[in-house]
Design a protein around this motif. Sequence first.
Motif, short mmCIF file in Angstrom:
data_model
loop_
_atom_site.label_atom_id
_atom_site.label_comp_id
_atom_site.label_asym_id
_atom_site.label_seq_id
_atom_site.Cartn_x
_atom_site.Cartn_y
_atom_site.Cartn_z
N ALA A 46 -2.85 2.98 15.13
CA ALA A 46 -3.27 3.01 16.53
C ALA A 46 -4.74 3.38 16.70
O ALA A 46 -5.40 2.92 17.65
N SER A 47 -5.28 4.21 15.79
CA SER A 47 -6.63 4.74 16.01
C SER A 47 -7.70 4.07 15.15
O SER A 47 -8.88 4.42 15.26
N VAL A 48 -7.31 3.12 14.28
CA VAL A 48 -8.28 2.33 13.52
C VAL A 48 -8.46 0.99 14.21
O VAL A 48 -7.51 0.41 14.75
N LYS A 49 -9.66 0.46 14.18
CA LYS A 49 -10.02 -0.73 14.94
C LYS A 49 -9.31 -2.00 14.42
O LYS A 49 -8.74 -2.01 13.32
N PHE A 50 -9.37 -3.04 15.19
CA PHE A 50 -8.98 -4.37 14.72
C PHE A 50 -9.83 -4.71 13.49
O PHE A 50 -11.04 -4.54 13.49
N THR A 51 -9.18 -5.20 12.44
CA THR A 51 -9.76 -5.55 11.14
C THR A 51 -10.24 -4.34 10.35
O THR A 51 -10.89 -4.49 9.32
N GLY A 52 -9.92 -3.13 10.80
CA GLY A 52 -10.28 -1.93 10.06
C GLY A 52 -9.39 -1.76 8.83
O GLY A 52 -8.44 -2.50 8.60
N ARG A 53 -9.70 -0.73 8.05
CA ARG A 53 -8.97 -0.52 6.79
C ARG A 53 -8.55 0.94 6.67
O ARG A 53 -9.28 1.85 7.08
N ILE A 54 -7.38 1.14 6.06
CA ILE A 54 -6.78 2.47 5.90
C ILE A 54 -6.62 2.78 4.42
O ILE A 54 -6.22 1.92 3.63
N GLY A 55 -6.95 4.00 4.03
CA GLY A 55 -6.70 4.49 2.68
C GLY A 55 -5.64 5.58 2.73
O GLY A 55 -5.80 6.57 3.46
N VAL A 63 1.06 12.16 -0.55
CA VAL A 63 2.18 11.86 -1.44
C VAL A 63 3.35 11.28 -0.65
O VAL A 63 3.80 11.85 0.35
N PHE A 64 3.85 10.15 -1.11
CA PHE A 64 5.08 9.54 -0.62
C PHE A 64 5.98 9.30 -1.83
O PHE A 64 5.48 9.00 -2.92
N VAL A 65 7.28 9.44 -1.64
CA VAL A 65 8.20 9.38 -2.78
C VAL A 65 9.30 8.35 -2.53
O VAL A 65 9.62 8.04 -1.38
N PRO A 66 9.87 7.80 -3.62
CA PRO A 66 10.93 6.80 -3.47
C PRO A 66 12.22 7.34 -2.87
O PRO A 66 13.02 6.59 -2.34
N GLN A 67 12.43 8.67 -2.99
CA GLN A 67 13.59 9.27 -2.35
C GLN A 67 13.30 10.72 -2.02
O GLN A 67 12.56 11.40 -2.73
N ASP A 68 13.85 11.19 -0.91
CA ASP A 68 13.66 12.55 -0.44
C ASP A 68 15.01 13.09 0.01
O ASP A 68 15.34 13.06 1.20
N PRO A 69 15.83 13.58 -0.93
CA PRO A 69 17.18 14.02 -0.58
C PRO A 69 17.21 15.13 0.47
O PRO A 69 18.21 15.29 1.18
N GLY A 70 16.12 15.88 0.59
CA GLY A 70 16.09 16.99 1.54
C GLY A 70 15.72 16.59 2.95
O GLY A 70 15.71 17.43 3.86
N SER A 71 15.42 15.33 3.18
CA SER A 71 15.01 14.89 4.51
C SER A 71 16.20 14.88 5.47
O SER A 71 17.32 14.53 5.11
N GLY A 86 -4.92 -7.10 12.29
CA GLY A 86 -5.60 -7.61 11.10
C GLY A 86 -6.11 -6.52 10.20
O GLY A 86 -7.12 -6.69 9.50
N GLN A 87 -5.40 -5.39 10.17
CA GLN A 87 -5.83 -4.27 9.34
C GLN A 87 -5.39 -4.48 7.89
O GLN A 87 -4.53 -5.31 7.58
N SER A 88 -5.99 -3.73 7.00
CA SER A 88 -5.58 -3.74 5.60
C SER A 88 -5.47 -2.30 5.12
O SER A 88 -5.95 -1.38 5.78
N MET A 89 -4.83 -2.13 3.98
CA MET A 89 -4.56 -0.77 3.52
C MET A 89 -4.54 -0.71 2.00
O MET A 89 -4.05 -1.63 1.34
N GLY A 90 -5.06 0.39 1.45
CA GLY A 90 -4.95 0.69 0.03
C GLY A 90 -4.15 1.97 -0.13
O GLY A 90 -4.28 2.90 0.68
N THR A 91 -3.30 2.04 -1.14
CA THR A 91 -2.43 3.20 -1.32
C THR A 91 -2.39 3.61 -2.79
O THR A 91 -2.82 2.86 -3.67
N GLY A 92 -1.80 4.78 -3.03
CA GLY A 92 -1.48 5.18 -4.39
C GLY A 92 -2.20 6.43 -4.85
O GLY A 92 -3.20 6.87 -4.25
N GLN A 93 -1.68 7.00 -5.93
CA GLN A 93 -2.28 8.19 -6.49
C GLN A 93 -3.68 7.90 -7.02
O GLN A 93 -4.00 6.78 -7.40
#
Length: 379
Positions: A273-282, A286-294, A315-322
Amino acid sequence: MKALVYNGPCDVSVENVPDARIERATDVLVRITTTNICGSDLHMYEGRTDMPPGRILGHENLGVVIEVGAAVDRVKVGDWVALPFNVGCGFCENCERGLSAFCLTTNPGMAGAAYGFADMGPYAGGQAELLRVPYGDYNCLVLPRDAEAKQNDYVMLADIFPTGYHATELAGVRPGESVVIYGAGPVGLMATLSSVTKGASQVMVVDTQKDRLALAEKLGAIPIDNTEGDGVEQVMELTGGKGADRGCECVGYQCCKLHREEVPGLTMNNLVASVKFTGRIGCVGVFVPQDPGSKDKLGRVGKMPFDFGMFWFKGQSMGTGQCNVKAYNRFLSRLIEKDKVRPSFIVSHELPLDQAPMGYENFDQRNDGWTKVVLKPGS
């Protein structure tokens, strides 16, 4: 040796355990002098991972080499070294490409290994007096001669300084651009420092912790307190309704509204919501494949509601990962050596290892003034 051991949710203790030792010819043995409590340690501390009891925690480590294996050529006894949290081999396809966070050999069945971390291999953590470092020639960053005097700065090279920088790289931050950073914890503050160092024209930091926002403001950022109005609306107003050019996610999967009410997807959707049209997010939280405590049905299986429709429409794009720490730690160390940056500004508490359980408790509660805890096993 003394080491901090995970016993179960919100239960850690300093115990006498067998000494770390050289196990293979490529190993290095380090006497740990400085080690940090990381925000990602809290996921394990709270029992929100499958970390088994008995493991030694700690992946932000610095110390002095006291022994080297017979096949170690470059690293010498007496060297001061910062240790990337990634345990890489240096010779697999990913390590050769600079993607040390996704090493293909050090954690069989999974890409990526780390010290003292759930699902990231069998490696003991460094919140201890000694640490075994596999593939020492590859994994040790030998530090300049001022290392002993600047330990609290150089130890940030193990994780949070490169990770904050990585967020700005994934987002594509360039000089003259505007950046919104969600999260004013240690990684968010390092992303702030990195954005300012890169020459961003406007850096906005969104959080609910006033003490952490005050540190961001000291760096030249605009603090946005989510307890004093909607953060997205404040970003849009500050950018003339356009949104920020770039956005950095530095919170992770336990993102919260007020009063620590967890709302999966909140930070990611606020960034859309707060990044512009065609902006990019990094995204480096930490995000995990499972969170049993959620408490959330989707969260328990590592999923979240994401506003992909608006993300696509804008038209945004994003990069992720450790973070691939070795991709950044050498040149970031030169900034510290030449006094261009002092990442130790975030350190609020310096404790002996014996007081680590108290440090975990206060850091986990986000108590005022507990920004970054540094442990000193040798004190």
